[in-house]
Scaffold this motif. Structure first.
Motif, PDB file in Angstrom:
ATOM      1  N   PRO A  40       4.361  10.682 -20.135  1.00  7.54           N
ATOM      2  CA  PRO A  40       4.106   9.300 -20.565  1.00  7.54           C
ATOM      3  C   PRO A  40       5.078   8.307 -19.940  1.00  7.54           C
ATOM      4  O   PRO A  40       4.697   7.189 -19.561  1.00  7.54           O
ATOM      5  CB  PRO A  40       4.247   9.361 -22.080  1.00  7.54           C
ATOM      6  N   GLU A  41       6.334   8.686 -19.845  1.00 12.33           N
ATOM      7  CA  GLU A  41       7.311   7.763 -19.256  1.00 12.33           C
ATOM      8  C   GLU A  41       6.994   7.487 -17.794  1.00 12.33           C
ATOM      9  O   GLU A  41       7.057   6.339 -17.323  1.00 12.33           O
ATOM     10  CB  GLU A  41       8.726   8.339 -19.380  1.00 12.33           C
ATOM     11  N   ASN A  42       6.649   8.537 -17.051  1.00  6.14           N
ATOM     12  CA  ASN A  42       6.324   8.351 -15.630  1.00  6.14           C
ATOM     13  C   ASN A  42       5.025   7.570 -15.440  1.00  6.14           C
ATOM     14  O   ASN A  42       4.881   6.804 -14.489  1.00  6.14           O
ATOM     15  CB  ASN A  42       6.195   9.707 -14.927  1.00  6.14           C
ATOM     16  N   VAL A  43       4.088   7.774 -16.343  1.00  6.27           N
ATOM     17  CA  VAL A  43       2.828   7.029 -16.249  1.00  6.27           C
ATOM     18  C   VAL A  43       3.080   5.535 -16.423  1.00  6.27           C
ATOM     19  O   VAL A  43       2.524   4.699 -15.691  1.00  6.27           O
ATOM     20  CB  VAL A  43       1.822   7.552 -17.306  1.00  6.27           C
ATOM     21  N   VAL A  44       3.937   5.192 -17.410  1.00  8.80           N
ATOM     22  CA  VAL A  44       4.255   3.778 -17.634  1.00  8.80           C
ATOM     23  C   VAL A  44       4.980   3.190 -16.422  1.00  8.80           C
ATOM     24  O   VAL A  44       4.671   2.086 -15.953  1.00  8.80           O
ATOM     25  CB  VAL A  44       5.111   3.622 -18.903  1.00  8.80           C
ATOM     26  N   ALA A  45       5.963   3.929 -15.891  1.00 10.22           N
ATOM     27  CA  ALA A  45       6.701   3.433 -14.723  1.00 10.22           C
ATOM     28  C   ALA A  45       5.785   3.293 -13.509  1.00 10.22           C
ATOM     29  O   ALA A  45       5.880   2.318 -12.749  1.00 10.22           O
ATOM     30  CB  ALA A  45       7.853   4.393 -14.406  1.00 10.22           C
ATOM     31  N   THR A  46       4.873   4.266 -13.344  1.00  7.36           N
ATOM     32  CA  THR A  46       3.924   4.193 -12.226  1.00  7.36           C
ATOM     33  C   THR A  46       3.012   2.988 -12.363  1.00  7.36           C
ATOM     34  O   THR A  46       2.737   2.274 -11.391  1.00  7.36           O
ATOM     35  CB  THR A  46       3.092   5.482 -12.165  1.00  7.36           C
ATOM     36  N   ALA A  47       2.550   2.743 -13.587  1.00  9.37           N
ATOM     37  CA  ALA A  47       1.678   1.590 -13.810  1.00  9.37           C
ATOM     38  C   ALA A  47       2.407   0.290 -13.505  1.00  9.37           C
ATOM     39  O   ALA A  47       1.821  -0.643 -12.911  1.00  9.37           O
ATOM     40  CB  ALA A  47       1.177   1.595 -15.256  1.00  9.37           C
ATOM     41  N   GLU A  48       3.670   0.184 -13.864  1.00  7.79           N
ATOM     42  CA  GLU A  48       4.435  -1.027 -13.582  1.00  7.79           C
ATOM     43  C   GLU A  48       4.612  -1.231 -12.078  1.00  7.79           C
ATOM     44  O   GLU A  48       4.489  -2.346 -11.555  1.00  7.79           O
ATOM     45  CB  GLU A  48       5.792  -0.963 -14.279  1.00  7.79           C
ATOM     46  N   GLN A  49       4.898  -0.126 -11.377  1.00 12.11           N
ATOM     47  CA  GLN A  49       5.049  -0.235  -9.929  1.00 12.11           C
ATOM     48  C   GLN A  49       3.735  -0.643  -9.259  1.00 12.11           C
ATOM     49  O   GLN A  49       3.724  -1.480  -8.342  1.00 12.11           O
ATOM     50  CB  GLN A  49       5.543   1.097  -9.356  1.00 12.11           C
TER      51      GLN A  49
ATOM     52  N   LEU B  55       0.831  -1.210   0.000  1.00  7.93           N
ATOM     53  CA  LEU B  55       0.000   0.000   0.000  1.00  7.93           C
ATOM     54  C   LEU B  55       0.865   1.261   0.000  1.00  7.93           C
ATOM     55  O   LEU B  55       0.557   2.241  -0.698  1.00  7.93           O
ATOM     56  CB  LEU B  55      -0.935  -0.007   1.220  1.00  7.93           C
ATOM     57  N   ALA B  56       1.950   1.222   0.777  1.00  4.27           N
ATOM     58  CA  ALA B  56       2.857   2.370   0.787  1.00  4.27           C
ATOM     59  C   ALA B  56       3.531   2.557  -0.569  1.00  4.27           C
ATOM     60  O   ALA B  56       3.706   3.695  -1.049  1.00  4.27           O
ATOM     61  CB  ALA B  56       3.910   2.183   1.882  1.00  4.27           C
ATOM     62  N   ILE B  57       3.902   1.430  -1.201  1.00  2.83           N
ATOM     63  CA  ILE B  57       4.513   1.516  -2.532  1.00  2.83           C
ATOM     64  C   ILE B  57       3.531   2.101  -3.535  1.00  2.83           C
ATOM     65  O   ILE B  57       3.883   2.960  -4.365  1.00  2.83           O
ATOM     66  CB  ILE B  57       4.988   0.117  -2.973  1.00  2.83           C
ATOM     67  N   GLN B  58       2.280   1.660  -3.465  1.00  2.00           N
ATOM     68  CA  GLN B  58       1.279   2.181  -4.389  1.00  2.00           C
ATOM     69  C   GLN B  58       1.037   3.678  -4.161  1.00  2.00           C
ATOM     70  O   GLN B  58       0.903   4.445  -5.119  1.00  2.00           O
ATOM     71  CB  GLN B  58      -0.024   1.394  -4.209  1.00  2.00           C
ATOM     72  N   ARG B  59       0.979   4.078  -2.909  1.00  2.27           N
ATOM     73  CA  ARG B  59       0.752   5.490  -2.628  1.00  2.27           C
ATOM     74  C   ARG B  59       1.904   6.345  -3.156  1.00  2.27           C
ATOM     75  O   ARG B  59       1.698   7.404  -3.772  1.00  2.27           O
ATOM     76  CB  ARG B  59       0.585   5.703  -1.130  1.00  2.27           C
ATOM     77  N   THR B  60       3.140   5.878  -2.928  1.00  2.61           N
ATOM     78  CA  THR B  60       4.302   6.629  -3.411  1.00  2.61           C
ATOM     79  C   THR B  60       4.301   6.713  -4.936  1.00  2.61           C
ATOM     80  O   THR B  60       4.576   7.782  -5.519  1.00  2.61           O
ATOM     81  CB  THR B  60       5.592   5.946  -2.926  1.00  2.61           C
ATOM     82  N   ALA B  61       4.005   5.594  -5.593  1.00  4.59           N
ATOM     83  CA  ALA B  61       3.990   5.588  -7.063  1.00  4.59           C
ATOM     84  C   ALA B  61       2.931   6.546  -7.593  1.00  4.59           C
ATOM     85  O   ALA B  61       3.170   7.279  -8.575  1.00  4.59           O
ATOM     86  CB  ALA B  61       3.728   4.169  -7.566  1.00  4.59           C
ATOM     87  N   ILE B  62       1.769   6.557  -6.959  1.00 10.76           N
ATOM     88  CA  ILE B  62       0.705   7.462  -7.421  1.00 10.76           C
ATOM     89  C   ILE B  62       1.106   8.915  -7.219  1.00 10.76           C
ATOM     90  O   ILE B  62       0.890   9.784  -8.091  1.00 10.76           O
ATOM     91  CB  ILE B  62      -0.606   7.145  -6.681  1.00 10.76           C
ATOM     92  N   GLN B  63       1.710   9.236  -6.076  1.00  5.43           N
ATOM     93  CA  GLN B  63       2.131  10.616  -5.817  1.00  5.43           C
ATOM     94  C   GLN B  63       3.187  11.088  -6.814  1.00  5.43           C
ATOM     95  O   GLN B  63       3.122  12.207  -7.332  1.00  5.43           O
ATOM     96  CB  GLN B  63       2.662  10.725  -4.385  1.00  5.43           C
ATOM     97  N   VAL B  64       4.157  10.191  -7.110  1.00  2.00           N
ATOM     98  CA  VAL B  64       5.201  10.552  -8.081  1.00  2.00           C
ATOM     99  C   VAL B  64       4.592  10.706  -9.469  1.00  2.00           C
ATOM    100  O   VAL B  64       4.923  11.643 -10.220  1.00  2.00           O
ATOM    101  CB  VAL B  64       6.313   9.484  -8.081  1.00  2.00           C
ATOM    102  N   GLY B  65       3.683   9.800  -9.830  1.00  2.00           N
ATOM    103  CA  GLY B  65       3.055   9.887 -11.146  1.00  2.00           C
ATOM    104  C   GLY B  65       2.227  11.146 -11.309  1.00  2.00           C
ATOM    105  O   GLY B  65       2.229  11.770 -12.386  1.00  2.00           O
ATOM    106  N   LEU B  66       1.526  11.547 -10.262  1.00  2.00           N
ATOM    107  CA  LEU B  66       0.725  12.772 -10.350  1.00  2.00           C
ATOM    108  C   LEU B  66       1.591  14.018 -10.376  1.00  2.00           C
ATOM    109  O   LEU B  66       1.230  15.038 -10.986  1.00  2.00           O
ATOM    110  CB  LEU B  66      -0.248  12.839  -9.157  1.00  2.00           C
ATOM    111  N   ALA B  67       2.748  13.966  -9.724  1.00  2.00           N
ATOM    112  CA  ALA B  67       3.628  15.133  -9.717  1.00  2.00           C
ATOM    113  C   ALA B  67       4.253  15.376 -11.078  1.00  2.00           C
ATOM    114  O   ALA B  67       4.513  16.526 -11.462  1.00  2.00           O
ATOM    115  CB  ALA B  67       4.723  14.937  -8.663  1.00  2.00           C
ATOM    116  N   ASP B  68       4.479  14.315 -11.829  1.00  2.00           N
ATOM    117  CA  ASP B  68       5.093  14.462 -13.160  1.00  2.00           C
ATOM    118  C   ASP B  68       4.389  13.494 -14.114  1.00  2.00           C
ATOM    119  O   ASP B  68       4.897  12.415 -14.421  1.00  2.00           O
ATOM    120  CB  ASP B  68       6.593  14.153 -13.070  1.00  2.00           C
TER     121      ASP B  68
END
Length: 365
Positions: A185-194, A169-182
């Motif tokens: 397309p590259e960050n969206v793909v990396a966020t989706a993988e995480q 859950l913490a990993i998902q929250r961090t990935a979502i926060q990073v994805g929303l901050a930037d």
């Protein structure tokens, strides 16, 4: 005061019987002695007032009849008095003796009402003679010890499960926060993988917890199963993985029929194989033998500290001790194996060879 060894051997029932026998003997002797004394006094006191001596030849016979009647009346009166007195005395003695004998039971009852989940460390520690009451107190202490271990295990299980569930859950929250901050397309793909990786870990954990609960619940249905077929199916499902990892599988299977749940048996064998494959150094080998009603799975891996082997069957225990990595194991594989084995009446143990790796042996019934 230390009890005499012979008293300890008699047990509670024997000692109680001796106490009451002695009490009855003493009380009966006292009562009979008193009855005889009082009867004699009563006969002597009344005979002089009621009997007249005559010179006639029948006077002696008449005197004898009067004395016997007086004696019978006195004996009946004082026997009733003695019986009531002995009953009261026996009741008092029985009350005192029973209170003394049942004191440990009151201690056990008080302890049972006082002890809760928070103070299972308390013990009765009865130090009386080695009789039935001491056995009862010792049995209760043993029960408390087992409950203490179980409760402590449950507390650790809940704490570990909470940590394991919190990590993805913490990993998902961090990935979502990073994805929303930037949101490039590259960050969206990396966020989706995480997010996908964390989701898979959560799914594995929940599936493991479900399998563990099923194993602990017992068997709802059983049938005759050829374990060799189950093992072969589980091995075939992992052929592609072993080829990719350059892991050699050596399999030797004899037809072995057991009674159990085929689904849980497949889960058991699958967990053993996954555990062996996950910790096999590449390139390596996994040896699977089903011979003489023993299932042995051995892998080539790192050297394991022998004292830590037994702890591998506890939930959330891992060799790498890494529980914060997204790809880390939940540490439920061997716990599930042990739970399913116990449900089927199997015995499972593990050994750590000095050459490295792990050998898990399942003794079938």
């Amino acid at each position: 005061m230390t009890p005499h060894p012979s008293a300890s051997r008699l047990g509670l029932r024997g000692r109680t019987a001796l106490v009451f026998a002695a009490a009855f003997l003493v009380l009966s002797g006292v009562v009979l002695a008193v009855i005889n004394i009082l009867t004699g006094i009563g006969v002597s006191a009344r005979s002089g007032a009621s009997i007249t001596l005559e010179r006639a030849s029948g006077s002696i016979g008449e005197m004898t009849v009067h004395v016997d009647e007086i004696a019978r009346q006195q004996l009946l009166l004082w026997s009733l008095v003695g019986l009531v007195s002995a009953t009261l005395l026996a009741a008092v003695v029985g009350w005192l003796v029973a209170g003394r004998m049942l004191k440990p039971i009151r201690m056990v009852t008080a302890a049972a009402g006082r002890i809760s989940a928070e103070d299972l460390h308390e013990r009765i520690a009865h130090d009386g003679p080695d009789d039935e009451l001491k056995n009862l107190a010792d049995t209760f202490d043993g029960l408390l010890a087992r409950l203490e271990v179980t409760f402590e295990s449950q507390r650790r299980f809940v704490a570990n499960a909470s940590h394991e569930l919190r990590t993805p859950l913490a990993i998902q929250r961090t990935a979502i926060q990073v994805g929303l901050a930037d949101p490039t397309p590259e960050n969206v793909v990396a966020t989706a993988e995480q997010l996908l990786t964390a989701n898979r870990r959560s799914e594995r954990l929940l599936s493991g917890l479900l399998a563990l609960a099923k194993g602990q619940r017992g068997l709802s249905r059983t049938e005759e199963v050829d374990l060799a077929t189950v093992v072969a199916e589980q091995v075939d499902m992992r052929r592609e993985r072993t080829s990719a990892d350059s892991t050699t599988l050596r399999v030797r299977l004899d037809e072995t029929r057991v009674t159990g749940d085929p689904v849980l048996l497949g889960q058991l064998v699958g967990n053993l194989l996954d555990n062996a494959l996950d910790y096999t150094l590449s390139p390596g080998a996994v040896q699977i033998d089903l011979v003489d009603r023993f299932l042995r799975i051995r892998n080539s891996g790192a050297v394991i500290d022998p004292p830590s082997v037994e702890s591998l069957f506890e939930p959330f225990v891992r060799l790498d001790r890494d529980r914060d990595s997204a790809g880390a194991h939940a540490g439920l594989g061997l716990s599930i194996v042990q739970s399913i084995s116990e449900a089927h009446g199997f015995t499972v143990k593990a050994q750590a060879p000095t050459t490295g790796g792990l050998v898990v042996e399942l003794a079938l019934t």
